[in-house]
Write a protein that holds these residues in place. Structure first.
Motif, PDB file in Angstrom:
ATOM      1  N   UNK A 145      44.984  39.485  38.976  1.00 22.06           N
ATOM      2  CA  UNK A 145      44.849  39.476  37.516  1.00 22.06           C
ATOM      3  C   UNK A 145      43.909  40.581  37.048  1.00 22.06           C
ATOM      4  N   UNK A 146      42.859  40.824  37.814  1.00 20.69           N
ATOM      5  CA  UNK A 146      41.898  41.872  37.461  1.00 20.69           C
ATOM      6  C   UNK A 146      42.587  43.230  37.387  1.00 20.69           C
ATOM      7  N   UNK A 147      43.418  43.531  38.374  1.00 24.80           N
ATOM      8  CA  UNK A 147      44.152  44.801  38.388  1.00 24.80           C
ATOM      9  C   UNK A 147      45.235  44.826  37.319  1.00 24.80           C
ATOM     10  N   UNK A 148      45.963  43.721  37.197  1.00 22.72           N
ATOM     11  CA  UNK A 148      47.087  43.637  36.248  1.00 22.72           C
ATOM     12  C   UNK A 148      46.608  43.823  34.808  1.00 22.72           C
ATOM     13  N   UNK A 149      45.516  43.161  34.439  1.00 21.05           N
ATOM     14  CA  UNK A 149      45.046  43.190  33.051  1.00 21.05           C
ATOM     15  C   UNK A 149      44.435  44.528  32.680  1.00 21.05           C
ATOM     16  N   UNK A 150      43.929  45.272  33.670  1.00 14.64           N
ATOM     17  CA  UNK A 150      43.409  46.606  33.350  1.00 14.64           C
ATOM     18  C   UNK A 150      44.512  47.497  32.781  1.00 14.64           C
TER      19      UNK A 150
END
Length: 490
Positions: free
Chosen positions: A78-83
């Protein structure tokens, strides 16, 4: 103007209507109670009393619940996706750039920021939350220290890990950091979110990481999480230029290594079919300066795999090693250097050197965790707990292969001899430092003959090439250096 008699007539009709309606409703209720089962009536009542658009919120902690040492893969995805979902409407962003690194400035979701997203007909809202608390926990530290001294706390026990002894200060203060993501959506889409949307987030995150992969190197350190001492991998970007193109080893050895790496990456289903863990182990051996570390970084840059540099220093017990290994990420290289300096036989305590005041102390000592070892690590990577070790490469280095247990040598998939500089490696090094034009120098062939008659490591030769490049001296300086080196070898 309404007359008094008309008003009385209207009121009488109204009361008569209400009386008839009440009697009708009582009749309907009696009929329903008589002929409709209680279970069906309860079900209908539940449906009618439930809001039409309920909201559900899922929470993804940074660490897996009930397993504080394990990173939550969904949180990281999620951290990578939301960036990649940050929009001009975002109001709180975190901006940073690692000191001394050449990478671009990174922008990520800030604390409390809400990011809307849509997946087909599903509309969701992500929210990033972050909290830091202060705790005092001297009593628990003392219990941890006692546990640490005897080596208790086997794998699976709910014991804390002691990183280091603390000062006897009643006001010792610890900061506990918590991070999590919240995902809110219509409860009617719960199954779609769990079975379709979250796999989409994880797959997209993997694609983003593969496209923008910046290799990192991790080293183990410790911190307090939820009031407990835990080891954690801290990282920096691997800003190392070593590649297979610049690596000073024989071209045939380069091809052997890259072919094996390519074969490994393509064989996931094969490993699964034959019932083996999808990992690969290499032993690099040779005297210091032959390029073992450069080869490791070249492999990392070639595969775009992160490096985890594992050291036994401070890792006193096997259980601690296992918990630390389980937190390594997939698509990574686990490196252990100079394993010839780890003497497994001397890692066990000598019982007769330990004073015991009573039988309870002796019993605690006898039940202690074993010391960590290379064999223990390989057993953990390929045994019952091997699910953590998929898509990983293990690289071990040694300066003295003859000091290793012969039984251990058979456990490596490939052993690579990092030898002294030969003619092929010499040509690569000279081209790297002095340019391709140096091959046309009249003294080049003489230098090539000399390199075959001396025992010199690539690192030692590179040190001389740097001096020549800095000073602008001609090629004769290198030839003279090799003549002197040959005299030393004799």
């Amino acid at each position: 103007m309404i007359s008094l008699s008309n008003a009385a007539s209207s009121a009488s009709k109204l009361f008569s209507f209400y009386a008839s309606l009440t009697a009708f409703l009582i009749l309907i209720k009696a009929t329903v109670d008589e002929f409709v089962p209680y279970e069906l009536r309860s079900y209908i009542h539940k449906i009618l009393s439930t809001p039409m658009n309920p909201s559900l919120t899922l929470i993804f902690d940074e660490l897996v619940p009930d397993c504080i040492e394990m990173k939550n893969e969904i949180f990281e995805s999620a951290e990578t996706y939301l960036d990649g979902k940050i929009s001009p409407k975002s109001v709180r962003l975190t901006v940073g750039k690692p000191q001394g690194q050449n990478g671009n400035i990174t922008i990520s979701v800030g604390k409390g920021e809400e990011i809307p997203d849509q997946f087909g007909d599903i509309k969701v809202i992500w929210r990033y939350a972050h909290q830091v608390e202060s705790k005092r926990n001297k009593q628990q530290q003392q219990q941890q220290q006692q546990q640490h001294e005897w080596g208790g706390g086997r794998e699976g026990d709910d014991h804390d890990l002691l990183l280091e002894k603390q000062d006897d200060d009643d006001d010792e203060l610890f900061l506990v950091k918590k991070e999590w993501f919240e995902l809110s959506f219509n409860n009617n889409f719960k199954d779609l979110v769990l079975k379709s949307y979250l796999p989409h987030v994880m797959a997209t995150s993997k694609q983003i990481k593969d496209q923008k992969k910046e290799v990192k190197i991790y080293t183990p350190e410790g911190q307090i999480l939820d009031g407990r001492w835990c080891f954690e991998w801290n990282s920096i970007y691997l800003d190392h230029p070593s590649t297979f193109h610049t690596l000073a080893i024989h071209p045939a050895v380069k091809k052997m290594i890259t072919d094996d790496l390519d074969w490994f990456l393509k064989r996931k289903e094969f490993y699964k079919k034959v019932g083996k863990v999808w990992n690969r182990s290499y032993l690099l051996y040779g005297v210091p300066g032959t390029g073992k570390t450069s080869l490791i970084t070249a492999i990392a840059n070639y595969l775009k795999f992160d490096i985890y540099e594992f050291k036994f220093d401070g890792i006193d017990y096997d259980g601690i090693m296992r918990k630390l290994l389980r937190t390594t990420g997939s698509r990574s290289i686990l490196v252990m250097e100079d394993i010839d300096c780890i003497d497994d036989a001397n890692q066990e305590f000598d019982m007769y050197d330990v004073p015991f005041t009573d039988e309870e102390e002796r019993r605690c000592y006898d039940n202690r965790d074993p010391k960590p070892s290379i064999n223990g690590l390989l057993n953990f990577a390929n045994g019952l707990w091997s699910s953590w070790a998929n898509e990983r490469i293990f690289i071990f280095t040694t300066n003295q292969k003859d000091r290793l247990d012969p039984a251990l040598l058979h456990r490596f998939d490939m052993q690579i001899n990092m030898s002294y500089c030969n003619a092929e490696a010499f040509q690569i090094l000279v081209s790297n430092y002095l340019g391709e034009s140096c091959r046309h120098n009249p003294l080049f062939d003489e230098a090539l003959e000399l390199i075959e008659s001396v025992s010199i490591t690539p690192a030692e030769l590179a040190g001389e090439l740097i001096k020549i490049e800095d000073s602008g001296e001609d090629f004769s300086q290198l030839v003279n250096f090799l003549h002197v080196w040959r005299g030393k070898n004799k």
